[in-house]
Write an enzyme that holds these catalytic residues in place. Structure first.
Site, PDB file in Angstrom:
ATOM      1  N   TRP A 160       2.027   5.449   6.980  1.00 52.67           N
ATOM      2  CA  TRP A 160       2.497   4.186   6.409  1.00 52.67           C
ATOM      3  C   TRP A 160       1.442   3.471   5.572  1.00 52.67           C
ATOM      4  O   TRP A 160       1.750   2.507   4.883  1.00 52.67           O
ATOM      5  CB  TRP A 160       2.958   3.234   7.531  1.00 52.67           C
ATOM      6  N   ASN A 161       0.171   3.900   5.638  1.00 53.15           N
ATOM      7  CA  ASN A 161      -0.868   3.022   5.084  1.00 53.15           C
ATOM      8  C   ASN A 161      -0.983   3.067   3.559  1.00 53.15           C
ATOM      9  O   ASN A 161      -1.451   2.105   2.956  1.00 53.15           O
ATOM     10  CB  ASN A 161      -2.215   3.236   5.778  1.00 53.15           C
ATOM     11  N   LYS A 184       9.148  13.439   4.398  1.00 60.22           N
ATOM     12  CA  LYS A 184       9.519  12.533   5.490  1.00 60.22           C
ATOM     13  C   LYS A 184       8.473  11.421   5.568  1.00 60.22           C
ATOM     14  O   LYS A 184       7.409  11.589   6.156  1.00 60.22           O
ATOM     15  CB  LYS A 184       9.590  13.278   6.831  1.00 60.22           C
ATOM     16  N   ALA A 186       6.779   7.674   6.624  1.00 64.07           N
ATOM     17  CA  ALA A 186       6.686   6.952   7.898  1.00 64.07           C
ATOM     18  C   ALA A 186       7.821   5.929   8.014  1.00 64.07           C
ATOM     19  O   ALA A 186       8.242   5.350   7.010  1.00 64.07           O
ATOM     20  CB  ALA A 186       5.338   6.257   7.991  1.00 64.07           C
ATOM     21  N   GLU A 260      -4.356  16.210   6.944  1.00 67.11           N
ATOM     22  CA  GLU A 260      -5.240  15.089   6.585  1.00 67.11           C
ATOM     23  C   GLU A 260      -5.144  14.107   7.743  1.00 67.11           C
ATOM     24  O   GLU A 260      -4.161  13.374   7.864  1.00 67.11           O
ATOM     25  CB  GLU A 260      -4.758  14.435   5.285  1.00 67.11           C
ATOM     26  N   ARG A 288     -10.849  -2.330   2.247  1.00 65.08           N
ATOM     27  CA  ARG A 288      -9.743  -1.792   1.455  1.00 65.08           C
ATOM     28  C   ARG A 288      -8.580  -1.573   2.413  1.00 65.08           C
ATOM     29  O   ARG A 288      -8.758  -1.035   3.513  1.00 65.08           O
ATOM     30  CB  ARG A 288     -10.154  -0.467   0.808  1.00 65.08           C
ATOM     31  N   CYS A 294      -7.880   5.825   6.526  1.00 65.61           N
ATOM     32  CA  CYS A 294      -8.587   6.896   7.234  1.00 65.61           C
ATOM     33  C   CYS A 294     -10.047   6.931   6.786  1.00 65.61           C
ATOM     34  O   CYS A 294     -10.916   7.388   7.511  1.00 65.61           O
ATOM     35  CB  CYS A 294      -7.921   8.231   6.960  1.00 65.61           C
TER      36      CYS A 294
HETATM   37  P1  NAD Z   1       1.098   8.929  12.823  1.00 64.62           P
HETATM   38  O1  NAD Z   1       0.460  10.223  13.174  1.00 64.62           O
HETATM   39  O2  NAD Z   1       1.620   8.086  13.915  1.00 64.62           O
HETATM   40  O3  NAD Z   1       2.330   9.171  11.848  1.00 64.62           O
HETATM   41  C1  NAD Z   1       2.206   9.926  10.661  1.00 64.62           C
HETATM   42  C2  NAD Z   1       3.538  10.542  10.327  1.00 64.62           C
HETATM   43  O4  NAD Z   1       3.919  11.442  11.370  1.00 64.62           O
HETATM   44  C3  NAD Z   1       4.685   9.539  10.196  1.00 64.62           C
HETATM   45  O5  NAD Z   1       5.538   9.972   9.170  1.00 64.62           O
HETATM   46  C4  NAD Z   1       5.383   9.641  11.538  1.00 64.62           C
HETATM   47  O6  NAD Z   1       6.753   9.304  11.485  1.00 64.62           O
HETATM   48  C5  NAD Z   1       5.208  11.114  11.855  1.00 64.62           C
HETATM   49  N1  NAD Z   1       5.241  11.428  13.281  1.00 64.62           N
HETATM   50  C6  NAD Z   1       4.861  10.644  14.323  1.00 64.62           C
HETATM   51  N2  NAD Z   1       5.030  11.313  15.488  1.00 64.62           N
HETATM   52  C7  NAD Z   1       5.528  12.537  15.178  1.00 64.62           C
HETATM   53  C8  NAD Z   1       5.918  13.674  15.948  1.00 64.62           C
HETATM   54  N3  NAD Z   1       5.816  13.689  17.278  1.00 64.62           N
HETATM   55  N4  NAD Z   1       6.386  14.764  15.303  1.00 64.62           N
HETATM   56  C9  NAD Z   1       6.477  14.754  13.955  1.00 64.62           C
HETATM   57  N5  NAD Z   1       6.128  13.718  13.169  1.00 64.62           N
HETATM   58  C10 NAD Z   1       5.660  12.615  13.771  1.00 64.62           C
HETATM   59  O7  NAD Z   1       0.047   8.154  11.910  1.00 64.62           O
HETATM   60  P2  NAD Z   1       0.214   6.729  11.231  1.00 64.62           P
HETATM   61  O8  NAD Z   1       0.021   5.684  12.276  1.00 64.62           O
HETATM   62  O9  NAD Z   1       1.444   6.671  10.380  1.00 64.62           O
HETATM   63  O10 NAD Z   1      -1.002   6.732  10.202  1.00 64.62           O
HETATM   64  C11 NAD Z   1      -2.274   6.398  10.558  1.00 64.62           C
HETATM   65  C12 NAD Z   1      -3.109   7.643  10.776  1.00 64.62           C
HETATM   66  O11 NAD Z   1      -3.103   8.441   9.592  1.00 64.62           O
HETATM   67  C13 NAD Z   1      -4.563   7.314  11.035  1.00 64.62           C
HETATM   68  O12 NAD Z   1      -5.055   8.139  12.055  1.00 64.62           O
HETATM   69  C14 NAD Z   1      -5.236   7.654   9.702  1.00 64.62           C
HETATM   70  O13 NAD Z   1      -6.591   7.942   9.798  1.00 64.62           O
HETATM   71  C15 NAD Z   1      -4.431   8.816   9.243  1.00 64.62           C
HETATM   72  N6  NAD Z   1      -4.557   8.986   7.787  1.00 64.62           N
HETATM   73  C16 NAD Z   1      -5.277  10.046   7.314  1.00 64.62           C
HETATM   74  C17 NAD Z   1      -5.437  10.220   5.947  1.00 64.62           C
HETATM   75  C18 NAD Z   1      -6.230  11.377   5.416  1.00 64.62           C
HETATM   76  O14 NAD Z   1      -6.089  11.670   4.243  1.00 64.62           O
HETATM   77  N7  NAD Z   1      -7.057  12.035   6.202  1.00 64.62           N
HETATM   78  C19 NAD Z   1      -4.850   9.314   5.054  1.00 64.62           C
HETATM   79  C20 NAD Z   1      -4.125   8.242   5.563  1.00 64.62           C
HETATM   80  C21 NAD Z   1      -3.982   8.099   6.941  1.00 64.62           C
END
Ligand code: NAD
Length: 485
Positions: A160-161, A184, A186, A260, A288, A294
């Site tokens: 979502w970020n 898919k 968030a 990622e 930011r 992340c």
């Molecule tokens: P999240 O893992 O909760 O969710 C990410 C995605 O996965 C969403 O679309 C969510 O609906 C889906 N999801 C959640 N549970 C699932 C499951 N059991 N099976 C399949 N899909 C599922 O993460 P978030 O809270 O949306 O995002 C924040 C995280 O993302 C932080 O840890 C951040 O560091 C990371 N992030 C990483 C990068 C990168 O490039 N490395 C970039 C942005 C965010």
């Protein structure tokens, strides 16, 4: 806090699922509400996809595969250029939508639109530059011909970020490689993906080339697509815990994966650093996206000799930031995405303070999901904010006595996404690039993201790279032909 002014009206959007050539309601007719994190008000009510919708979407992608793979690189490049130009000309519309559903200030949302457009531009060019090679076997008995082709239908799962950029970073290279996808987004921020999909459709993408499933049932939807056996690749951006789960789910199908995942970035300031530049960089690396990145600096490690000066200057800049809804002129810091996000930051702060940390600025509780920019110093080992992703406007400062200690502390984490280093000593800067265990290093810079660079992590921060020359290869398989000499 800046004063509340009336909430702007969200741009109009498709409210259905994009499957093949049609926008449709979910199979069971269910919908869900997306809210504005600054006010808690409902922004839109949209389709809530089911597992059957997920199967229909991956079938539509599989059906689109042969025709998309048969398009020429030049055709795909033109398609991507049209999307890039549409994003640039509609920056205000996209930025407002991002701010309304995610919370970041408008100026940052505009930056995200430009960053997302960069990926369509970059991969338009990369579509033209997928090269193979031709070699002679060492014994001279055969020739070796190497070529690349699209991996096949892809499942793209985003957080979502960065509601626009995370999808752009995946859809653009997939299309450049001739791969159809199911996106898919968030559940907290699905609206921007709907507008993006409409832009891609209007730019002339064939039916099924991009499908979008908005849903509150991510595990069901993602499992249905993986277990269909039709997807050949999963590209996931999100938390490390969900990433690990998905890697295990993909294993039985031997699917290609790009991951990622989370980060815990150290921000190291040496005594020889330009401290003004370090404070500027610290503000960027920490604030930011309200710290919900992340790549956010999670731990500040500052040389003992300059710690007091750096802390005072940084705390003063943090204290001057104005908190308020992202669309209000003058707001620097928007709300966090949800109540849990705000509570997590307060929990981490209380834990650090209970172990003896000193609040340099901030620390008061604000209304709703707003969190005051906060700096704490004197962090004791064992404090939870040293090991957990903070994902908010809280900056812990610890000190070090030697370069070896700085490196050891910086690398003391399961994550390895990005590290930041401030030093005027070129040798030391180069040494740090070698010694810091992360996929990316910012040297005298507080932001590393760039469409032309390979973005990604080591250790539990992930697998694979997005952007750069590497990015398109995440969506390409290699075929080698042996030819008789
Ligand atoms: P999240 O893992 O909760 O969710 C990410 C995605 O996965 C969403 O679309 C969510 O609906 C889906 N999801 C959640 N549970 C699932 C499951 N059991 N099976 C399949 N899909 C599922 O993460 P978030 O809270 O949306 O995002 C924040 C995280 O993302 C932080 O840890 C951040 O560091 C990371 N992030 C990483 C990068 C990168 O490039 N490395 C970039 C942005 C965010």
């Amino acid at each position: 806090m800046t004063t509340m002014v009336e909430t702007p009206v969200a741009p109009s959007l498709p409210a259905g699922l994009l499957i093949g050539d049609a926008w449709r309601p979910s199979g069971d007719g269910s919908t869900f509400a997306v809210d504005n994190p600054a006010t808690g008000d409902v922004l839109a009510e949209i389709a809530d996809a089911t597992a059957d919708d997920a199967l229909a979407a991956i079938r539509a992608a599989a059906d689109a595969q042969p025709a998309l793979a048969a398009t020429t690189p030049a055709w795909r490049a033109r398609l991507l250029r049209r999307v890039e130009s549409e994003l640039r000309s509609r920056v205000e519309e996209f930025a407002l939508l991002i701010t309304l559903e995610m919370g970041k200030p408008l100026a940052e949302a505009r930056g995200e639109v430009a960053y997302a457009a960069d990926f369509f531009g970059w991969f338009a060019d990369e579509a033209l530059r997928v090269s193979g090679d031709y070699r002679t076997a060492p014994n001279g008995a055969s020739r070796i011909l190497v070529k690349h082709r699209g991996v096949g239908p892809c499942l793209l799962v985003t957080p979502w970020n960065f509601p626009l950029a995370m999808g752009a970073r995946k859809i653009a290279p997939a299309l450049a490689a001739g791969c159809p996808s199911v996106l898919k987004p968030a559940e907290q921020t699905p609206l921007t993906s709907l507008l993006l999909a409409q832009v891609i459709e209007d730019a002339g993408a064939p039916a099924g080339a991009v499908n979008v499933l908005t849903t509150t049932r991510p595990a069901e939807i993602v499992t249905a697509v993986i277990e269909s056996g039709l997807a050949r690749k999963l590209s996931f951006t999100g938390s490390t815990s969900v990433g690990k789960l998905l890697l295990a789910q993909c294993a039985p199908y031997v699917m290609r994966t790009s991951m990622e995942l989370g980060g815990n970035a150290p921000f190291v300031v040496f005594a020889d650093a330009d401290l003004d530049a370090a404070v500027d960089g610290a503000l960027l690396a920490k604030m930011r996206n309200m710290g919900e990145a992340c790549t956010a600096a999670n731990r500040f490690l500052v040389a003992e000799e300059v710690a007091e000066e750096f802390t005072a200057a940084f705390a003063a800049r943090m204290a001057a930031l104005r908190v308020g809804p992202g669309w209000v002129d003058g707001s620097d810091v928007g709300p966090l995405i949800d109540d849990d996000g705000a509570q997590k930051v307060h929990r981490l702060l209380e834990d650090a303070v209970s172990r003896g940390a000193r609040v340099e600025t901030g620390g008061e509780r604000l209304a709703g999901r707003f969190v005051q920019p906060t700096v704490v110093s004197g962090i004791a080992d064992g404090s939870a904010l040293l090991t957990e992703e903070i994902f908010g406007p809280l900056a812990p400062i610890a000190t070090f006595a030697s370069e070896a200690e700085a490196v050891a502390r910086a690398n003391d984490t399961a994550y390895g996404l990005v590290s930041y280093v401030y030093t005027r000593d070129l040798d030391r800067g180069l040494r740090m690039i070698d010694e810091l265990a992360s996929g990316m290093v910012g040297v005298n810079l507080g932001v590393v993201s760039n469409a032309a660079a390979p973005f990604g992590g080591t250790k539990e921060s992930g697998l694979g790279r997005e952007g750069g020359f590497e990015g398109i290869h995440e969506y390409l398989d290699t075929t080698y032909a042996a030819l008789r000499a």
